[in-house]
Scaffold this motif. Structure first.
Motif, short mmCIF file in Angstrom:
data_model
loop_
_atom_site.label_atom_id
_atom_site.label_comp_id
_atom_site.label_asym_id
_atom_site.label_seq_id
_atom_site.Cartn_x
_atom_site.Cartn_y
_atom_site.Cartn_z
N HIS B 206 0.82 -1.22 0.00
CA HIS B 206 0.00 0.00 0.00
C HIS B 206 0.85 1.27 0.00
O HIS B 206 0.36 2.33 -0.36
CB HIS B 206 -1.01 -0.01 1.15
CG HIS B 206 -0.39 0.08 2.51
ND1 HIS B 206 -0.35 -0.99 3.38
CD2 HIS B 206 0.24 1.09 3.14
CE1 HIS B 206 0.27 -0.62 4.48
NE2 HIS B 206 0.63 0.63 4.35
N THR B 209 1.14 2.09 -3.57
CA THR B 209 -0.09 2.77 -3.99
C THR B 209 -0.04 4.25 -3.62
O THR B 209 -0.37 5.12 -4.43
CB THR B 209 -1.32 2.13 -3.32
OG1 THR B 209 -1.27 0.73 -3.50
CG2 THR B 209 -2.60 2.70 -3.89
N LEU B 211 2.55 6.10 -3.18
CA LEU B 211 3.50 6.77 -4.08
C LEU B 211 2.84 7.04 -5.43
O LEU B 211 3.00 8.11 -6.00
CB LEU B 211 4.73 5.89 -4.30
CG LEU B 211 5.86 5.98 -3.28
CD1 LEU B 211 6.86 4.86 -3.54
CD2 LEU B 211 6.56 7.33 -3.38
N LEU B 215 1.22 11.37 -3.61
CA LEU B 215 1.22 12.01 -2.29
C LEU B 215 2.62 12.48 -1.93
O LEU B 215 3.62 11.91 -2.38
CB LEU B 215 0.76 11.00 -1.23
CG LEU B 215 -0.73 10.81 -1.03
CD1 LEU B 215 -0.98 9.70 -0.03
CD2 LEU B 215 -1.38 12.09 -0.55
N LYS B 216 2.67 13.54 -1.12
CA LYS B 216 3.98 14.03 -0.67
C LYS B 216 4.63 12.99 0.24
O LYS B 216 3.97 12.30 0.99
CB LYS B 216 3.80 15.34 0.09
CG LYS B 216 3.37 16.48 -0.80
CD LYS B 216 3.75 17.82 -0.16
CE LYS B 216 3.51 18.97 -1.10
NZ LYS B 216 2.07 19.33 -1.18
N VAL B 219 3.66 13.00 3.91
CA VAL B 219 2.32 12.46 4.16
C VAL B 219 2.35 10.93 4.11
O VAL B 219 1.76 10.26 4.96
CB VAL B 219 1.31 13.01 3.12
CG1 VAL B 219 -0.07 12.41 3.34
CG2 VAL B 219 1.26 14.53 3.19
N ILE B 222 4.01 9.54 7.33
CA ILE B 222 3.21 9.59 8.56
C ILE B 222 1.98 8.71 8.44
O ILE B 222 1.71 7.87 9.29
CB ILE B 222 2.82 11.05 8.88
CG1 ILE B 222 4.07 11.84 9.24
CG2 ILE B 222 1.81 11.09 10.02
CD1 ILE B 222 3.87 13.32 9.34
N ARG B 223 1.24 8.85 7.33
CA ARG B 223 -0.04 8.14 7.22
C ARG B 223 0.13 6.67 6.90
O ARG B 223 -0.53 5.82 7.49
CB ARG B 223 -0.87 8.75 6.11
CG ARG B 223 -1.77 9.85 6.58
CD ARG B 223 -2.72 10.24 5.46
NE ARG B 223 -3.03 11.65 5.59
CZ ARG B 223 -3.47 12.39 4.60
NH1 ARG B 223 -3.63 11.87 3.39
NH2 ARG B 223 -3.74 13.66 4.78
N HIS B 224 0.99 6.38 5.93
CA HIS B 224 0.99 5.01 5.40
C HIS B 224 2.14 4.15 5.90
O HIS B 224 2.12 2.95 5.72
CB HIS B 224 0.97 5.05 3.88
CG HIS B 224 -0.31 5.62 3.34
ND1 HIS B 224 -1.48 4.92 3.34
CD2 HIS B 224 -0.59 6.84 2.83
CE1 HIS B 224 -2.44 5.67 2.83
NE2 HIS B 224 -1.92 6.85 2.52
N LYS B 227 1.98 5.12 10.88
CA LYS B 227 0.76 4.71 11.60
C LYS B 227 0.57 3.19 11.54
O LYS B 227 0.15 2.57 12.50
CB LYS B 227 -0.47 5.44 11.05
CG LYS B 227 -1.61 5.39 12.06
CD LYS B 227 -2.83 6.21 11.67
CE LYS B 227 -3.99 5.85 12.59
NZ LYS B 227 -5.28 6.28 12.06
N ASN B 228 0.92 2.60 10.40
CA ASN B 228 0.82 1.15 10.28
C ASN B 228 1.85 0.42 11.14
O ASN B 228 1.66 -0.74 11.47
CB ASN B 228 0.97 0.72 8.82
CG ASN B 228 -0.23 1.10 7.99
OD1 ASN B 228 -0.47 2.28 7.74
ND2 ASN B 228 -1.00 0.12 7.59
N ILE B 301 -6.31 1.92 16.34
CA ILE B 301 -5.42 2.02 15.17
C ILE B 301 -5.97 1.22 14.00
O ILE B 301 -6.04 1.70 12.87
CB ILE B 301 -4.00 1.51 15.50
CG1 ILE B 301 -3.37 2.34 16.61
CG2 ILE B 301 -3.11 1.53 14.25
CD1 ILE B 301 -2.07 1.76 17.14
#
Lengths: 321, 313
Positions: B206, B209, B211, B215-216, B219, B222-224, B227-228, B301
């Motif tokens: 993911h 995906t 990339l 997305l920057k 981002v 942090i997000r992908h 957090k995972n 989470i």
């Protein structure tokens, strides 16, 4: 046919591994015109997925572009900075990956993940774009889109997840969609639905599609032109209808004969296996498995010749030199 | 609403675990060699006096009667009276608790503030200095004994440099050495887990995906990616904080830090049955609560875990 959206010019992508250099894509050239669906077919390990990653600028080490160009709307994306590339990805080039189960992040809603495409290229947090995502979901025929945008990936079926990935790829109406085995992780019944959907999307959005697959039957249904890859080389490229009627390269012939046998419910295969890309056979890479091979084939590498708009790389065809 | 129902169900489920742990602990304390009655009476006491004290403490009754008596008094909120101090066990624990909490929080914060950045950077840049430092820390933290580190620190900072106190808890400065020592122990594991979690998360499909969406980088990270990667990190943090709240026995002893850990050691030396039992009950309780908290964080989470945990309750 229209202008060229994508032009791959003698591209070589090698992987530097401890065991040696893998020549995954070796001197491949092809072009994609506006609104065209071009299929790239070949066995696993033929370099087709590496080609897809190169086109989208997603190659990561140990893969490395050794030479060649990938012109997208006239700009060589291999020379772009990471940030320039970022602005093209998702906006001008959409990608659909193989396995919808792993290419979605399990911890975000499907709607949010699609909305991220808008966030990436228009600013403002993804949450603001959920209404647009509902429209997209409707376009890719996801039932009950208003609720499904809030569904997490594990709450959706495989086919549904692939539709989510497709909606992601088409969100910004890109000029080009690269679909890497978009149906191989899905049930057969869902496969043709997804293919039909991609065909419809091409009609509605005027996008060009590069479809990478090992499933020839599916490919000949949707592709305008088909490129056949073998061991990192492009061996034949031509209109799907021409290829199916009159394959010129022995490898294409072999693939098609398998297809015909499959229709008769007989299982056949091409004798031998795909060669190592670290030490490919000299001359024509297909010659150890080729029923028509003669002395020249193991010594001199055949150059692609153009026959009525069709490219074939075989000593038996064209006959010059 | 499902969260409240989930919590109620968890608390109910935990009762057998709790009683079982208490029973096990109760037996274990009593099979320890040594007799509290004799310790109280003193070495020259008459056999008759020792017997009277034993009766007074109820230690002459059959084990199961003692256990039932104990459970009944726990239900009444009474943990008994310490044999050594003559004060209610609950008071002794509550007096020591602030010190243990302070030490645990400071040590875990120091460990986190080093281990998270180090683990993340070393995952992102495999051949950088950060990777080198993080492997040194992981190795040191998991292979060098804590009391040795403690002694080295005392030698350097208290004996030679004379800038930090080596024992007690009289001022905020007193927490520096024990918390740093303890954090070194935590840091190793935390760095290693963070690094491997981020590496695994980075290589997931993911991220490709994300990339491809354009997305920057920040981002995506942090997000992908991060957090995972949180779940294994939260797990190890839960275990660490749990064991710290139960008292960092070695560290507290070396630095004479008046926390739960050193209280437990004292109570075991004195065969102070009620106090040992009270402390272990407290530790069991801490682990149960932390387990529930960690599970709730998992669910926050990861929606897949949320579905499994809350829907079935």
């Amino acid at each position: 046919m229209g202008e060229k959206v994508l032009e791959v010019i003698s591209l070589r992508v090698y992987y530097d591994l401890p065991q040696g250099t893998v020549r995954a894509v070796d001197d491949v050239s092809l072009d994609v015109r506006r609104r065209e669906v071009i299929g790239i077919a070949g066995e696993s390990g033929s370099g087709k997925s590496t080609l897809a990653l190169a086109i989208t600028g997603l190659l990561r080490p140990p893969a490395k572009v050794v030479s060649g160009k990938v012109l997208f709307n006239g700009v060589d994306i291999l020379r772009l900075s990471e940030d320039e590339l970022r602005r093209i990805r998702g906006r001008k080039i959409g990608v659909i990956f193989q396995d919808p189960n792993t290419y979605l992040n399990p911890i975000y809603t499907s709607g949010f993940q699609v909305a991220e495409v808008f966030e990436a290229h228009r600013g403002i947090h993804a949450k603001k774009y959920l209404n647009e995502v509902v429209k997209l979901f409707r376009l890719v025929k996801i039932a009950d889109p208003e609720r499904r945008v809030y569904a997490y990936p594990h709450q959706l079926s495989g086919g549904m997840k692939q539709r989510v990935l497709i909606s992601m790829a088409i969100a910004e109406r890109p000029d080009l969609i690269v679909a890497d085995e978009p149906t191989s992780a899905l049930d057969v019944t869902i496969q043709s639905e997804i293919m039909d959907l991609l065909a419809e999307i091409r009609e509605e959005t005027n996008t060009s599609i590069v479809m990478i697959t090992h499933d020839l039957a599916l490919l000949f249904e949707v592709a305008d032109r088909v490129a056949i890859m073998y061991a990192g080389k492009l061996v034949e490229l031509g209109r799907a209808s021409d290829l199916i009627k009159d394959p010129l390269h022995p490898y294409t012939k072999a693939l098609l004969s398998i297809l015909r046998y499959e229709r008769k419910k007989k299982l056949t295969s091409i004798p031998g296996s795909i060669p190592s890309l670290i030490n490919p056979p000299p001359g024509c890479r297909f010659h150890p498995r080729c029923p028509y091979a003669f002395s020249k084939c193991s010594k001199i590498e055949p150059k692609a010749v153009n026959i009525d708009g069709r490219l074939v790389a075989c000593h038996l065809v064209g006959g010059s030199e | 609403m499902s969260l409240a129902r989930y919590l109620i169900r968890r608390v109910v489920q935990v009762i057998p675990t709790f009683v079982g742990a208490l029973f096990f602990m109760f037996i274990l304390v009593r099979v320890l060699p040594g007799d509290p009655a004799r310790l109280i009476a003193g070495p020259e006491a008459l056999e008759e006096d020792v017997r009277r004290i034993r009766e007074l403490l109820g230690l002459n009754k059959p084990l199961y009667v003692q256990f039932v008596d104990y459970m009944v008094s726990i239900l009444r909120g009474d943990l008994g009276t310490s044999l050594k101090f003559g004060t209610p066990v609950i008071n002794e624990i509550l007096n020591r608790l602030p010190y243990t909490i302070a030490l645990a929080l400071v040590a875990e914060s120091i460990a986190l503030s080093v281990a998270l950045p180090l683990g993340i950077i070393s995952a992102l840049r495999p051949r950088s200095k950060a990777t080198y430092i993080s492997s040194v820390i992981s190795l040191t933290g998991s292979s060098v004994p804590i009391f040795w580190i403690a002694l080295i620190f005392i030698y350097i900072f208290s004996v030679s440099l004379r800038i930090l106190p080596s024992s007690g808890a009289d001022s905020p400065r007193h927490i520096v050495l024990p918390s740093i020592t303890l954090s070194l122990l935590l840091m190793g594991n935390l760095t290693r887990i963070t690094r491997s979690a981020v590496i695994e998360s980075l290589s997931s499909n993911h991220v490709l995906t994300a990339l491809a969406k354009g997305l920057k980088y920040r981002v995506i990270l942090i997000r992908h990616v991060l957090k995972n990667a949180l779940i294994p990190i939260v797990t190890i943090m839960g275990i660490q904080i749990g064991s710290l709240l139960g008292g960092a026995i070695v560290t507290e002893t070396v630095f004479a830090w008046p926390g739960i850990g050193s209280l437990l050691i004292d109570s075991i030396f004195y065969r102070d049955y009620p106090l040992i039992q009270g402390i272990i009950l407290f530790i069991v309780l801490v682990f149960i609560v932390i387990n529930i908290v960690v599970d709730v964080i998992y669910a926050l989470i990861d929606p897949r875990i949320r579905d499994v945990l809350w829907r079935t309750s």
